[in-house]
Enzyme design. Structure first.
Site, PDB file in Angstrom:
ATOM      1  N   ASP A 134       1.152  -1.237   0.170  1.00 15.91           N
ATOM      2  CA  ASP A 134      -0.127   0.252  -0.121  1.00 15.91           C
ATOM      3  C   ASP A 134       0.694   1.407  -0.305  1.00 15.91           C
ATOM      4  OD1 ASP A 134      -2.612   1.463  -0.284  1.00 15.91           O
ATOM      5  OD2 ASP A 134      -2.833   1.177   1.844  1.00 15.91           O
ATOM      6  N   LYS A 170      -8.264  -1.192   3.108  1.00  8.68           N
ATOM      7  CA  LYS A 170      -7.647   0.001   3.516  1.00  8.68           C
ATOM      8  C   LYS A 170      -7.790   0.623   4.459  1.00  8.68           C
ATOM      9  CE  LYS A 170      -6.259   2.609   0.289  1.00  8.68           C
ATOM     10  NZ  LYS A 170      -5.186   3.042   0.453  1.00  8.68           N
ATOM     11  N   LYS A 175      -7.790  14.315  -3.096  1.00 11.09           N
ATOM     12  CA  LYS A 175      -8.261  14.193  -1.764  1.00 11.09           C
ATOM     13  C   LYS A 175      -8.684  14.730  -0.751  1.00 11.09           C
ATOM     14  CE  LYS A 175      -5.551  10.659  -0.040  1.00 11.09           C
ATOM     15  NZ  LYS A 175      -5.285   9.301   0.436  1.00 11.09           N
ATOM     16  N   LYS A 220       2.378   2.046   3.383  1.00 13.99           N
ATOM     17  CA  LYS A 220       1.831   2.191   4.126  1.00 13.99           C
ATOM     18  C   LYS A 220       1.837   0.753   5.482  1.00 13.99           C
ATOM     19  CE  LYS A 220      -2.451   4.520   2.924  1.00 13.99           C
ATOM     20  NZ  LYS A 220      -1.683   5.215   1.893  1.00 13.99           N
TER      21      LYS A 220
END
Length: 575
Positions: free
Chosen positions: A348, A397, A438, A510
């Site tokens: 990620d 996520k 975003k 991540k």
């Protein structure tokens, strides 16, 4: 302060060394406590200098051959056994191959926002494109890339000035301009139209790039509807058919054909496609290398598309990097990578909100401040947001975003009891209007001195693909470098490569995948230091540190000020 700097600059231009007595009384009275001691001593200045060109290390610890850079290195650590602390030194050699082979990168999700932006950015940089915006002329760059746009401290000059050099200057590295791009997508749109659909880049730049991208089309991809949101079905017009085994064999053939047709030395695969739901890890299905291969052959339901791609990549000897949060690397895939000695890395992309979180929590805990509540809200309108609107994909996520603070919290038992964690909530909403721009909002509530509370609120507008794309370049560049680096410990006969699980790529991810038994490190600056100091080790240079002892003692400061070339300029320091 500005008045003081102007005065000092004028005096430097006259080749005049000011002293306390030479400065106007109003400046002395205001700035004396900040800049000077009580003696009438000359003011010496320190500066950050930049070394842009190639350099050579002159040391008995570093040897250059036509093929490799070979360095002798002492790896120093500290072993804690109960109440006894022991320094430990391991002698080893690093060997870095100097030739960067011709490299192809195949993106899974080539026609998505990240994929087409990645290719567009490389083309724009390679051709040196410029374009007009309402702010003026813009030039193509690699800003946001750790390896292409950041610098590292190389050392000091004789005056104690810090000398910085581009990170890309440290070792021979792959340049994104030289990469051959290809890949797969479940949607057949050519990359020129995909770029327009994404609405990420300025319109004028799109017009310049379109002729270079309109004939680039993604290969048919694997589509398992059960693993991604149902709303993705409308895009799926470019999919493979057949059994899972047949589809894997087609992916393997695509890799071989791409490598051969472009005369490549190596191919790297990277998943930048939709987030999948988590796969159930089941005994006999995906728990061993043998079982995962058998499960693909039998068409087991719990084998995801990303796992099939990973297995195909490993079997073809190509590094596979996962840029999404799902558990692509089930135990059987990791075991297969170890058996075949092929690199894998994930999971990620860490681009916006989570990158800030890995800095903020590190700062708070390191400062002795106790974060007790972290609430993170996002909304976005690109296809990633649309896919994440499905609960099972959001859960993937949520897991990758939530674990980012764990190692920092565990490092401080003064603040946190064992198994104590901050309340940590992550929310993601799909708002089509905002598209790729975003919004991320975070609230950090912490306990401070004597029962006090501190709250930090942050709003972050993230151009999602423009932050993620440089990470793709970095992951590929650093992954390729790792293929050329080996070590040999003192007394060993054989050179050893990195563990197949490339945890050194953690800065860009991540939820870093690490080898069994290795700690997970999420703190951003610790991750960056690992990359920088690895490069320094390849050159036989000691790890960088911030002790700067040369600036902390009278004797060392005097030696710097008496250097033959005369004083440097800019950053204030007292002699």
């Amino acid at each position: 302060y500005l008045t003081f700097l102007q005065l000092f600059y004028q005096q430097q231009q006259r080749q005049y060394k000011p002293t306390l007595a030479s400065l106007p009384s109003q400046i002395l009275s205001h700035y004396l406590p900040r800049f000077f001691d009580l003696q009438n001593t000359p003011i010496i200045m320190s500066n950050c200098k930049n070394l842009d060109g190639k350099f050579t290390v002159e040391s008995d610890s570093c040897k250059y051959t036509d093929d490799a850079i070979i360095s002798d290195y002492c790896y120093e650590t500290t072993i804690v056994e109960g109440t006894t602390v022991k320094p430990s030194t391991t002698k080893m050699q690093f060997k870095t191959e100097r030739k960067v082979g011709k490299t192809g990168v195949m993106l899974v999700g080539l026609g998505g926002n990240n994929g087409c932006t990645c290719v567009a950015g490389a083309i724009a940089n390679k051709l040196g494109m410029t374009w007009e915006t309402k702010e003026g002329t813009q030039k193509a760059n690699y800003w946001g890339s750790l390896l292409m746009a950041s610098t590292v401290k190389l050392g000091n000059d004789r005056h104690g000035n810090s000398v910085y050099t581009p990170m890309s200057n440290m070792l021979p590295l792959l340049n994104p301009n030289d990469i051959v791009w290809g890949g797969w997508d479940i949607n057949s749109t050519n990359l020129g139209d995909a770029m327009k659909r994404a609405k990420v880049l300025d319109y004028v730049l799109q017009e310049k790039l379109y002729p270079h991208m309109k004939d680039m089309k993604p290969l048919p991809s694997i589509y398992f509807p059960d693993f991604i949101a149902a709303n993705q079905g409308e895009r799926a017009d470019n999919v493979l058919s057949g059994t899972k085994q047949e589809q894997m064999e087609q992916i393997r053939k695509d890799i071989r054909d791409f490598k051969k047709s472009n005369d490549l030395d190596q191919v790297i695969l990277l998943w930048t496609a939709n987030t999948e739901r988590f796969s159930a890890v089941e005994e006999g299905v995906n728990d061993t290398a043998e079982n995962i291969l058998s499960s693909i052959e039998m068409g087991e339901a719990e084998v995801s598309a990303s796992t099939v791609f990973a297995v195909a990549s490993i079997l073809e000897g190509s590094t596979f990097i996962n840029g999404s949060p799902q558990n692509t690397f089930v135990p059987g895939v990791v075991e297969l990578a170890r058996q075949k000695k092929v690199f894998i890395a994930g999971d990620d992309f860490k681009s916006g909100q989570t990158k800030m979180k890995s800095v903020m929590v590190d700062f708070l805990v390191s400062a002795g401040i106790k974060p007790v509540s972290i609430v993170s809200y996002n909304h976005l309108g690109n296809n990633d947001g649309k896919n994440l609107s499905a609960p099972s994909q959001f859960r993937s996520k949520e897991i990758s975003k939530s674990n980012v603070v764990d190692d920092m919290v565990a490092s401080n038992r003064i603040l946190f009891e064992e198994d104590e964690h901050p309340d940590h909530v992550v929310v993601i909403k799909y708002v089509p209007y905002v598209a790729d721009s975003k919004r991320a909002m975070d609230e950090y509530t912490s306990e401070i001195f004597m029962g006090g509370k501190n709250t930090i609120v942050m709003h972050n507008t993230c151009e999602d693909s423009l932050l993620a794309t440089p990470l793709i370049y970095d992951l590929v560049i650093l992954g390729e470098l790792c293929q050329r680096v080996q070590i040999k410990k003192d007394g060993d006969e054989e050179w050893e490569s990195f563990h197949p699980v490339l945890s050194i790529l953690s800065y860009m991810l991540k939820a870093p995948l690490v080898p069994n038994g290795a700690p997970v490190v999420n703190a951003l600056f610790a991750q960056r230091c690992a990359v920088v100091n690895l490069m320094r080790a390849c050159l036989g240079l000691a790890p960088d540190n911030h002790m700067t002892l040369e600036h902390r003692f009278e004797s060392t400061l005097a030696a710097l000020s008496n250097a033959e070339d005369g004083p440097a300029s800019k950053k204030m320091r007292l002699s």
